[in-house]
Design a protein around this motif. Structure first.
Motif, PDB file in Angstrom:
ATOM      1  N   ALA A  12      14.109   1.976 -78.132  1.00 29.61           N
ATOM      2  CA  ALA A  12      14.180   0.776 -76.856  1.00 29.61           C
ATOM      3  C   ALA A  12      12.694  -0.140 -78.176  1.00 29.61           C
ATOM      4  O   ALA A  12      12.948  -1.223 -77.677  1.00 29.61           O
ATOM      5  CB  ALA A  12      13.224   0.929 -76.022  1.00 29.61           C
ATOM      6  N   VAL A  20       9.684   2.051 -72.560  1.00 30.31           N
ATOM      7  CA  VAL A  20       9.596   1.482 -74.254  1.00 30.31           C
ATOM      8  C   VAL A  20       8.249   1.919 -74.078  1.00 30.31           C
ATOM      9  O   VAL A  20       7.145   1.841 -73.800  1.00 30.31           O
ATOM     10  CB  VAL A  20       9.515   0.005 -73.256  1.00 30.31           C
ATOM     11  CG1 VAL A  20       9.543  -1.224 -75.654  1.00 30.31           C
ATOM     12  CG2 VAL A  20      10.533  -0.604 -73.112  1.00 30.31           C
ATOM     13  N   SER A  60      13.075   5.877 -75.440  1.00 31.49           N
ATOM     14  CA  SER A  60      12.063   4.742 -75.705  1.00 31.49           C
ATOM     15  C   SER A  60      11.892   4.319 -76.754  1.00 31.49           C
ATOM     16  O   SER A  60      11.334   3.375 -76.898  1.00 31.49           O
ATOM     17  CB  SER A  60      11.024   5.381 -74.576  1.00 31.49           C
ATOM     18  OG  SER A  60      10.336   7.003 -75.599  1.00 31.49           O
TER      19      SER A  60
END
Ligand code: SF4
Length: 328
Positions: free
Chosen positions: A311, A132, A308
């Protein structure tokens, strides 16, 4: 390759940039740390999270990104069908430089039970190795959604990671990177300045070391600091982040006084980001005219990095405009 200014004397650069913006169906995005003349002609000025969202949502055919390379790469990751140009491809970042992808991959391999929560100030390769991404305006919201028992690697900014650890009682493993700009503020000079303006609060970016953040009345992202300035009741604010943010404060609040926090030499010149400063009106004009230097990212790498970032955008939902990491 970075477009090199040729003889542009006699050109009305602002008029030419306006003409090319229409001709190229381009949007000009600028970070708060850009020079005022670039901020003033941008279609949108914002922090990393806001600019990421703009890059993902725009229907322009060309994004002229006035910021640093990792920001333009983020725009390309989110909008691969668009042409993304960066006025100067040498506009890097000390945080990105501090975190070579091979070393980061080896560090992750040593800690297989940790997830990687990674500050957006990193390369596309490091984003692809992360779970993330966070920005300074989304980090708190995202960290709050991760269970306390989950082990976390945080990189590459050890000051932002340390601030989050202290504030939330976490024990994230920190990558040892720093921003050379925020690292340069002097605690001694800050306290001298505060003594001269005892009623002025201090607003600091969490990329600052703890010895600066500990004196702050407010800690937050650039947009968070801007919002704090708009909401404060006093008429003077000491600002501990890259001083070009003060331009937006002066535009929004001409009656108030904003003082850049000093470096060790007693002024704030050492706190101007040398990477951001590489972008100029001349280079922006050439980038729009020639559509170069362009950001290009290999597709497999882009898709890995996008996971990522997606996210982040999902977990940070609702945080745009707040930019708030709160008080330490
Ligand atoms: S201000 Fe610091 S973190 Fe931001 S681009 Fe410059 S070197 Fe990187």
């Amino acid at each position: 390759m970075t477009a090199q200014p040729t003889n542009l004397s006699g050109l009305d650069l602002r008029a030419e940039i306006d003409r090319l913006r229409i001709e190229r169906k381009a949007v000009i995005l600028a970070h708060y740390y850009q020079k005022p003349e670039i901020q003033d002609l941008a279609d949108f000025v914002g922090d990393s999270l806001e600019l990421s969202r703009k890059a993902a949502a725009t229907d322009a055919e060309v994004i002229a990104f006035c910021g640093v390379r990792f920001m333009a790469e983020t725009a390309k990751i989110l909008s691969p069908e668009k042409i993304v140009v960066l006025p100067d491809m040498d506009a890097g970042c000390s945080l990105e430089d501090s975190c070579p992808p091979d070393q980061f991959a080896a560090f992750r391999a040593q800690h297989p039970d940790h997830i990687a929560l990674t500050y957006i100030n990193c390369s596309t390769e490091v984003k692809a190795l992360s779970d993330v991404i966070v920005t300074s305006s989304s980090a708190e919201t995202i960290l709050a959604k991760i269970p306390p028992e989950q082990k976390i690697i945080f990189g590459p900014d050890r000051h932002l990671g340390g601030y989050l650890n202290r504030k939330f009682g976490r024990d994230m493993l920190l990558w040892p990177g720093v921003c050379i700009v925020h690292e340069a503020f002097s605690e001694t000079e800050l306290l001298k300045l505060k003594a001269q303006h005892p009623d002025a609060p201090i607003a600091a970016h969490p990329e600052c070391p703890a010895h600066i953040v500990d004196h702050a009345d407010y800690v937050g992202s650039t947009s968070g600091i801007l919002n704090y300035a708009k909401a404060m009741t006093g008429d003077t604010l000491i600002v501990a982040t890259e001083p070009h943010i003060i331009h937006q404060m002066q535009l929004a609040m001409p009656g108030k006084t904003f003082i850049g926090a000093p470096g060790a030499d007693g002024n704030c010149n050492c706190n101007i980001c040398p990477y951001m400063a590489l972008n100029t009106l001349e280079k922006l004009y050439l980038a729009l005219r020639d559509l170069t230097p362009r950001v290009e990212i290999e597709e497999t790498l882009r898709l890995d990095a996008k996971k990522s970032l997606d996210a982040m955008l999902a977990m940070a939902s609702g945080t745009v405009g707040q930019g708030d990491l709160g008080r330490p």
